[in-house]
Design a protein around this motif. Structure first.
Motif, PDB file in Angstrom:
ATOM      1  N   GLY A 157       0.421  -1.038  -0.095  1.00 51.49           N
ATOM      2  CA  GLY A 157       0.350   0.016   0.136  1.00 51.49           C
ATOM      3  C   GLY A 157       1.077   1.615  -0.347  1.00 51.49           C
TER       4      GLY A 157
ATOM      5  N   TYR B 111      -4.372   0.350  -0.731  1.00 55.11           N
ATOM      6  CA  TYR B 111      -4.473   0.211   0.664  1.00 55.11           C
ATOM      7  C   TYR B 111      -4.002  -1.525   0.339  1.00 55.11           C
ATOM      8  CZ  TYR B 111      -9.531   1.590   1.299  1.00 55.11           C
ATOM      9  OH  TYR B 111     -10.414   2.984   1.651  1.00 55.11           O
TER      10      TYR B 111
ATOM     11  N   SER C 180      -6.489   1.783   6.608  1.00 53.57           N
ATOM     12  CA  SER C 180      -6.035   1.415   5.362  1.00 53.57           C
ATOM     13  C   SER C 180      -5.858   0.359   4.553  1.00 53.57           C
ATOM     14  CB  SER C 180      -4.354   1.855   5.935  1.00 53.57           C
ATOM     15  OG  SER C 180      -4.201   3.329   5.388  1.00 53.57           O
TER      16      SER C 180
END
Length: 157
Positions: free
Chosen positions: A49, A74, A83
């Protein structure tokens, strides 16, 4: 030369969220009964991510002639639910097509999703908040790219 090598050559630095390993990826694949494409697995293992920066921002949705702005791509088990692939995919699982995971979000409050069903594979924009003028109850999912690498490359063109 792969996308990550091209970015390094152009001096683009990406901020990784947290290092993971193949066990973490296998967990996501089993949890959502999918097989993630190799280019996306490579990205997760390298960066897991990334957070947007000035050069990493806009995606053009050619089918509807509109732009969306990437906020976060993410990762897995990043230490922050906001996230995490698992968190968002679970939150929207009833709204998603099968064999789909949410891999990021936009500033416009939509999501980037990765379809891994074998026939509609690719990255799409899911406008769950209907922020785009073209979105309605009948259509709010827009094709972006056939592969994750292609999607990622679009961010830097």
């Amino acid at each position: 030369m792969g996308i990550f090598e091209k970015l390094k050559k152009k001096n683009h630095e990406l901020k990784s969220l947290k290092k993971i390993n193949k066990v973490d990826i296998t967990h996501i694949e089993k949890l959502f009964n999918i097989s993630l494409p190799s280019d996306y697995v490579t990205f997760l293992l390298k960066y897991n991510g990334v957070v947007s920066n000035d050069a990493f921002n806009e995606i053009y949705l050619k089918d509807i002639n509109e732009n969306v702005n990437v906020d976060v791509i993410y990762g897995i088990d990043t230490g922050n639910d906001a996230s995490n692939i698992e968190y968002w995919t679970n939150a929207y699982i009833d709204d998603l097509f099968g064999s789909t995971v949410i891999i990021g979000d936009s500033i416009q409050h939509g999501f980037f999703v990765l379809v891994c069903d074998g026939s509609n594979d690719g990255v799409y924009y899911y406008d769950d908040s209907y922020s785009l003028s073209s979105s309605d109850d009948e259509n709010n999912v827009y094709f972006i790219a056939n592969t994750f690498d292609e999607f990622f490359t679009l961010l830097y063109n």
